[in-house]
Each structure stands twice: as C-alpha cells, then as structure tokens.
Design a protein around this motif. Structure first.
Motif, PDB file in Angstrom:
ATOM      1  N   GLN A 170       1.276 -16.249  15.572  1.00  0.00           N
ATOM      2  CA  GLN A 170       0.810 -14.778  15.821  1.00  0.00           C
ATOM      3  C   GLN A 170       1.512 -13.696  16.086  1.00  0.00           C
ATOM      4  O   GLN A 170       1.597 -12.575  15.550  1.00  0.00           O
ATOM      5  N   ARG A 171       2.775 -13.984  16.870  1.00  0.00           N
ATOM      6  CA  ARG A 171       3.753 -12.997  17.191  1.00  0.00           C
ATOM      7  C   ARG A 171       4.688 -12.626  15.954  1.00  0.00           C
ATOM      8  O   ARG A 171       4.712 -11.398  15.543  1.00  0.00           O
ATOM      9  N   ALA A 172       4.782 -13.607  15.133  1.00  0.00           N
ATOM     10  CA  ALA A 172       5.612 -13.358  13.912  1.00  0.00           C
ATOM     11  C   ALA A 172       4.671 -12.508  12.889  1.00  0.00           C
ATOM     12  O   ALA A 172       5.128 -11.623  12.182  1.00  0.00           O
ATOM     13  N   SER A 173       3.342 -13.025  12.660  1.00  0.00           N
ATOM     14  CA  SER A 173       2.442 -12.452  11.949  1.00  0.00           C
ATOM     15  C   SER A 173       2.243 -10.742  12.213  1.00  0.00           C
ATOM     16  O   SER A 173       2.074 -10.083  11.515  1.00  0.00           O
ATOM     17  N   ALA A 174       2.099 -10.523  13.813  1.00  0.00           N
ATOM     18  CA  ALA A 174       1.959  -9.095  14.200  1.00  0.00           C
ATOM     19  C   ALA A 174       3.142  -8.398  13.593  1.00  0.00           C
ATOM     20  O   ALA A 174       2.944  -7.091  13.368  1.00  0.00           O
ATOM     21  N   ALA A 175       4.421  -8.880  13.826  1.00  0.00           N
ATOM     22  CA  ALA A 175       5.560  -8.149  13.497  1.00  0.00           C
ATOM     23  C   ALA A 175       5.646  -7.827  12.092  1.00  0.00           C
ATOM     24  O   ALA A 175       5.753  -6.595  11.728  1.00  0.00           O
ATOM     25  N   VAL A 176       5.313  -8.779  11.084  1.00  0.00           N
ATOM     26  CA  VAL A 176       5.252  -8.596   9.825  1.00  0.00           C
ATOM     27  C   VAL A 176       4.158  -7.386   9.344  1.00  0.00           C
ATOM     28  O   VAL A 176       4.584  -6.608   8.762  1.00  0.00           O
ATOM     29  N   LEU A 177       3.220  -7.592   9.962  1.00  0.00           N
ATOM     30  CA  LEU A 177       1.934  -6.811   9.576  1.00  0.00           C
ATOM     31  C   LEU A 177       2.305  -5.474  10.149  1.00  0.00           C
ATOM     32  O   LEU A 177       2.007  -4.332   9.429  1.00  0.00           O
ATOM     33  N   ALA A 178       2.984  -5.128  11.285  1.00  0.00           N
ATOM     34  CA  ALA A 178       3.344  -3.843  11.645  1.00  0.00           C
ATOM     35  C   ALA A 178       4.369  -3.300  10.822  1.00  0.00           C
ATOM     36  O   ALA A 178       4.215  -2.261  10.596  1.00  0.00           O
ATOM     37  N   VAL A 179       5.446  -4.044  10.310  1.00  0.00           N
ATOM     38  CA  VAL A 179       6.168  -3.547   9.274  1.00  0.00           C
ATOM     39  C   VAL A 179       5.551  -3.138   8.015  1.00  0.00           C
ATOM     40  O   VAL A 179       5.397  -1.954   7.551  1.00  0.00           O
ATOM     41  N   LEU A 180       4.487  -3.701   7.591  1.00  0.00           N
ATOM     42  CA  LEU A 180       3.810  -3.535   6.350  1.00  0.00           C
ATOM     43  C   LEU A 180       2.993  -2.468   6.728  1.00  0.00           C
ATOM     44  O   LEU A 180       2.873  -1.593   5.859  1.00  0.00           O
ATOM     45  N   ALA A 181       2.304  -2.153   7.639  1.00  0.00           N
ATOM     46  CA  ALA A 181       1.168  -0.979   8.207  1.00  0.00           C
ATOM     47  C   ALA A 181       2.095   0.165   8.024  1.00  0.00           C
ATOM     48  O   ALA A 181       1.711   1.163   7.468  1.00  0.00           O
ATOM     49  N   ARG A 182       3.367   0.225   8.479  1.00  0.00           N
ATOM     50  CA  ARG A 182       4.201   1.355   8.663  1.00  0.00           C
ATOM     51  C   ARG A 182       4.617   1.810   7.391  1.00  0.00           C
ATOM     52  O   ARG A 182       4.776   2.942   6.898  1.00  0.00           O
ATOM     53  N   ALA A 183       4.913   0.655   6.642  1.00  0.00           N
ATOM     54  CA  ALA A 183       5.423   0.899   4.923  1.00  0.00           C
ATOM     55  C   ALA A 183       4.300   1.501   4.139  1.00  0.00           C
ATOM     56  O   ALA A 183       4.669   2.532   3.323  1.00  0.00           O
ATOM     57  N   VAL A 184       3.044   1.303   4.430  1.00  0.00           N
ATOM     58  CA  VAL A 184       2.036   1.622   3.589  1.00  0.00           C
ATOM     59  C   VAL A 184       1.615   2.939   4.173  1.00  0.00           C
ATOM     60  O   VAL A 184       1.129   3.917   3.219  1.00  0.00           O
ATOM     61  N   THR A 185       1.456   3.134   5.325  1.00  0.00           N
ATOM     62  CA  THR A 185       0.664   4.135   5.991  1.00  0.00           C
ATOM     63  C   THR A 185       1.609   5.278   6.602  1.00  0.00           C
ATOM     64  O   THR A 185       1.102   6.468   6.975  1.00  0.00           O
ATOM     65  N   HIS A 228     -11.605  -2.791   7.685  1.00  0.00           N
ATOM     66  CA  HIS A 228     -10.965  -4.030   8.280  1.00  0.00           C
ATOM     67  C   HIS A 228      -9.517  -3.848   8.625  1.00  0.00           C
ATOM     68  O   HIS A 228      -9.047  -4.741   9.608  1.00  0.00           O
ATOM     69  N   GLY A 229      -8.710  -2.858   8.249  1.00  0.00           N
ATOM     70  CA  GLY A 229      -7.457  -2.895   8.712  1.00  0.00           C
ATOM     71  C   GLY A 229      -7.178  -1.953   9.842  1.00  0.00           C
ATOM     72  O   GLY A 229      -6.180  -1.668  10.510  1.00  0.00           O
ATOM     73  N   ASP A 230      -8.319  -1.449  10.584  1.00  0.00           N
ATOM     74  CA  ASP A 230      -8.446  -0.433  11.716  1.00  0.00           C
ATOM     75  C   ASP A 230      -7.485  -0.907  12.956  1.00  0.00           C
ATOM     76  O   ASP A 230      -6.960  -0.496  13.694  1.00  0.00           O
ATOM     77  N   PHE A 231      -7.982  -2.303  13.237  1.00  0.00           N
ATOM     78  CA  PHE A 231      -7.228  -3.028  14.367  1.00  0.00           C
ATOM     79  C   PHE A 231      -5.680  -3.386  14.270  1.00  0.00           C
ATOM     80  O   PHE A 231      -5.077  -3.248  15.057  1.00  0.00           O
ATOM     81  N   ILE A 232      -5.374  -3.666  12.828  1.00  0.00           N
ATOM     82  CA  ILE A 232      -3.938  -3.744  12.571  1.00  0.00           C
ATOM     83  C   ILE A 232      -3.170  -2.265  12.725  1.00  0.00           C
ATOM     84  O   ILE A 232      -2.120  -2.459  13.415  1.00  0.00           O
ATOM     85  N   LEU A 233      -3.759  -1.215  12.533  1.00  0.00           N
ATOM     86  CA  LEU A 233      -3.440   0.107  12.449  1.00  0.00           C
ATOM     87  C   LEU A 233      -2.902   0.393  14.320  1.00  0.00           C
ATOM     88  O   LEU A 233      -2.062   0.857  14.804  1.00  0.00           O
ATOM     89  N   VAL A 234      -4.114   0.230  14.993  1.00  0.00           N
ATOM     90  CA  VAL A 234      -4.025   0.514  16.533  1.00  0.00           C
ATOM     91  C   VAL A 234      -2.807  -0.718  17.119  1.00  0.00           C
ATOM     92  O   VAL A 234      -1.760  -0.148  17.745  1.00  0.00           O
ATOM     93  N   SER A 235      -3.086  -1.905  16.706  1.00  0.00           N
ATOM     94  CA  SER A 235      -1.937  -2.841  17.185  1.00  0.00           C
ATOM     95  C   SER A 235      -0.294  -2.465  16.799  1.00  0.00           C
ATOM     96  O   SER A 235       0.418  -2.563  17.744  1.00  0.00           O
ATOM     97  N   THR A 236      -0.114  -1.963  15.511  1.00  0.00           N
ATOM     98  CA  THR A 236       0.965  -1.623  14.912  1.00  0.00           C
ATOM     99  C   THR A 236       1.536  -0.400  16.060  1.00  0.00           C
ATOM    100  O   THR A 236       2.910  -0.243  16.093  1.00  0.00           O
TER     101      THR A 236
END
Length: 216
Positions: free
Chosen positions: A8-23, A48-56
């Motif tokens: 989960q920590r690794a996934s969160a880090a990867v999603l944060a990088v992707l979210a920053r890259a896209v948005t 569905h991406g809202d919580f990923i953006l807050v988490s990022t």
C-alpha cells in the motif's frame, strides 16, 4: 510492517507521482498546516480519483496513516476492484445499503480512527453528477464529529478532478488541479445536527474558486 502495508505504501507513492504528472496538483494550505493531529479530511466528490488527489497532497508520513472512506458496494464488485481496494489502496469500506449491510458504517469508521488512521471522507455520500457545486451533506460527518470530538475536521476543495477523470472514463485527461485545505472545524457544544452540517458545507463551499475561475 506487513506485506500488505508495504504494498500500500509503494502503491500510494506511485499513484502520487502519476497524479502529479497528470494533474500537476498543487496543495493550497489556506487554513491549516500540512502536519497536525488525527484528522478527517472532508471533500467534495465528483470523481473516483478524488481521494487519490487529496492523498497525493499530504506529506508521506501523513499519507501513510490516512485512509479513504469508500463504498463497499462499488469496491467489492468484482475481483479486480476488491484487489485494488484491499491490497493497493488504503481504504475503509462501508456498506451504504442499510437494508443489506452487515456492519454499521459509523462503527467501521470509528474503529479506523481509534486505530490511528486519519480519514478522507465525502459527506455528500455519493459522487455529485449535477450542476450544483455540492449536494446536501448526509449525517455521517456529524456522527463522526459527535463521537470523536478530538479529531480535526479539515475541509478540502478539489478543483478540476471531475474533468480529469469524468464518469465512465478509464484514462485521465491531463488538466491542472488544486486541492485547497481550509481551517479545521469542530462540533460546538449542543450544536444541532442540521446547523453543523450547514456550517461544514458552507466552509467547504467557501474554498471553491469564484465563477470567474479565480481563487477565493
């Protein structure tokens, strides 16, 4: 640390990088600091991406103790969604169908708070697919505030995510986003449920950009 936690920590880090890259998401800490006590980040909900953006937008340590509250009916529908919610994402799944539910959603969320988890919470209860900026708040935020008055309630306005990942879309559209974090709220002594929910909704709406697109 368990294998699931590491994943989960690794996934969160990867999603944060992707979210920053896209948005290019930019956090605006308008009314509070990034570091604080146990919190409920309550936000508008249109994707569905809202919580990923807050988490990022959270610092890695805060991100590591923060889980999104999500509907079990959606995330338990199929093996892929169950794997994403249970293994890759930090989610607290609640059953929204009061007729068929086997666990009290409030008890599930309180257990997460008592275990030291901050929460990302959507008080509208479902994604807002209307032209209104916010739907009516349901009672969940009030019930959490009444049961755990020591927890900070931080309003978070998510800007543009509904255009980045609209309903039915699989691939995101690159657009700039912001998440504006406002001043924490607390339930006042003796405050009526409706009065509190109206106040919380107004605090969240106050963080939205003006109609001309400029920040408040």
């Amino acid at each position: 640390m368990s294998g699931a936690s590491l994943l989960q920590r690794a996934s969160a880090a990867v999603l944060a990088v992707l979210a920053r890259a896209v948005t290019g998401v930019r956090p605006i800490w308008a009314g509070t600091s990034p570091n604080g006590p146990l919190r409920i980040y309550f936000a508008n909900h249109a994707s569905h991406g809202d919580f990923i953006l807050v988490s990022t937008c959270l610092h890695p340590a805060e991100r590591g103790r923060t889980a999104a509250v999500a509907g079990a009916d959606y995330w338990n529908a199929g093996r892929v969604r169950r794997f994403i919610a249970g293994r890759l994402l930090r989610t607290v799944l609640v059953e929204r169908n009061w007729v068929e539910r086997r666990a009290d959603p409030l008890a599930v969320m309180l257990a997460a708070l008592d275990a030291g988890e901050s929460l990302i919470f959507f008080p509208e209860g479902t994604r807002n697919m209307t032209e209104e900026p916010l739907l009516r708040f349901r009672s969940g935020l009030y019930n959490l505030a009444a049961a755990r008055p020591q927890v900070e309630l931080v309003p978070c306005w998510i800007e543009n995510m509904s255009r980045v990942l609209p309903k039915g879309a699989f691939l995101p559209v690159p657009l700039l986003c912001r998440v504006v974090f406002g001043a924490p709220l607390k339930l006042e002594a003796g405050e009526d449920r409706k009065v509190f929910l109206d106040r919380a909704r107004a605090a969240l709406l106050a963080l939205a950009p003006r109609k001309d697109g400029t920040p408040q």
